[in-house]
Design an enzyme around this catalytic site. Structure first.
Site, mmCIF file in Angstrom:
data_model
loop_
_atom_site.group_PDB
_atom_site.id
_atom_site.type_symbol
_atom_site.label_atom_id
_atom_site.label_comp_id
_atom_site.label_asym_id
_atom_site.label_seq_id
_atom_site.Cartn_x
_atom_site.Cartn_y
_atom_site.Cartn_z
ATOM 1 N N GLY A 185 0.794 -1.226 0.000
ATOM 2 C CA GLY A 185 0.000 0.000 0.000
ATOM 3 C C GLY A 185 0.823 1.270 0.000
ATOM 4 O O GLY A 185 1.735 1.413 0.786
ATOM 5 N N SER A 186 0.529 2.201 -0.878
ATOM 6 C CA SER A 186 1.328 3.402 -0.926
ATOM 7 C C SER A 186 0.743 4.420 -1.900
ATOM 8 O O SER A 186 -0.448 4.392 -2.191
ATOM 9 C CB SER A 186 2.763 3.049 -1.331
ATOM 10 N N ARG A 187 1.630 5.284 -2.438
ATOM 11 C CA ARG A 187 1.213 6.344 -3.339
ATOM 12 C C ARG A 187 2.370 6.711 -4.264
ATOM 13 O O ARG A 187 3.542 6.591 -3.884
ATOM 14 C CB ARG A 187 0.820 7.573 -2.506
#
Length: 217
Positions: A185-187
């Site tokens: 999970g990240s951006r």
């Protein structure tokens, strides 16, 4: 297909699953408890496998387009001051990845890697306004003949604890090639020159190597 970065986790998960299934079948006589443990273990393995999946995709290279580097949802489209490399205003497009998205990072455009740097940092939730500046992250700048210098930043989130970056300064890279991997999970933020025509809208679903973020000409 699975990404190479997932090999250790998949191997450990598979061995763990086999051991738990064998031990529970041998030593647990209560049927419902045995089944609950075995199902939970299999579900855990499925989660690991889906996280590291790397689906085959047919890509169409286009020098006049910046493609999405990752799968996810567009959460930011705005002019901001980029203070690490450009030290001036840029047009930022941010894509948030949930744990169920494909986490392979791809080069959104072809060109020369001018800058590549890793920054240790915090693990704020990826949508936090300060995540781009305070979280663990890598910053990569690619010089493209049509767009000039374009920066993209891999940002760790609350669950992401490892960012893998393949970009090395001075090397030529090709649009849609693997650029790295972000675990759990990240951006990703993309910084484009002001005035660049944007082809996405807020909350739009983006597909890595497929969705056109911006065009030129």
């Amino acid at each position: 297909m699975f990404h190479k970065e997932g090999a250790p986790s998949i191997l450990i998960g598979t061995v763990f699953t086999v051991v738990v299934l064998l031990l529970s079948d041998t030593f647990i006589d209560i049927y419902w408890l045995k089944m609950a443990i075995q199902i939970a273990t299999l579900l855990l393995l499925i989660i690991i496998l889906q996280f590291f999946r790397n689906p085959k995709r047919n890509y169409i290279l286009n020098e006049n387009q910046v493609l999405s580097p990752v799968d996810g949802k567009v959460v930011v489209i705005e002019e901001v001051y980029e203070g690490e490399y450009f030290k001036e205003k840029r047009l930022q497009v941010s894509i948030f990845m949930s744990p169920i998205n494909v986490h392979v990072t791809r080069y959104g455009l072809s060109g020369l890697v001018k800058f590549s740097k890793y920054h240790p940092g915090k693990f704020l939730v990826a949508w936090h306004p300060k995540a781009s500046e305070e979280n663990e992250r890598t910053t990569i700048v690619i010089e493209n003949k049509n767009f000039g210098e374009v920066l993209y930043r891999q940002i760790a989130g609350a669950l992401a604890r490892r960012i893998v970056n393949y970009a090395k300064e001075g090397t030529q890279v090709t649009q849609c090639e693997d650029a790295g991997f972000i675990k759990f999970g990240s951006r990703v933020d993309v910084f484009l020159p002001l005035g660049t025509p944007i082809n996405v809208v807020l909350n739009q679903k983006a597909i890595g190597g497929k969705t056109v973020i911006a065009t030129k000409g």
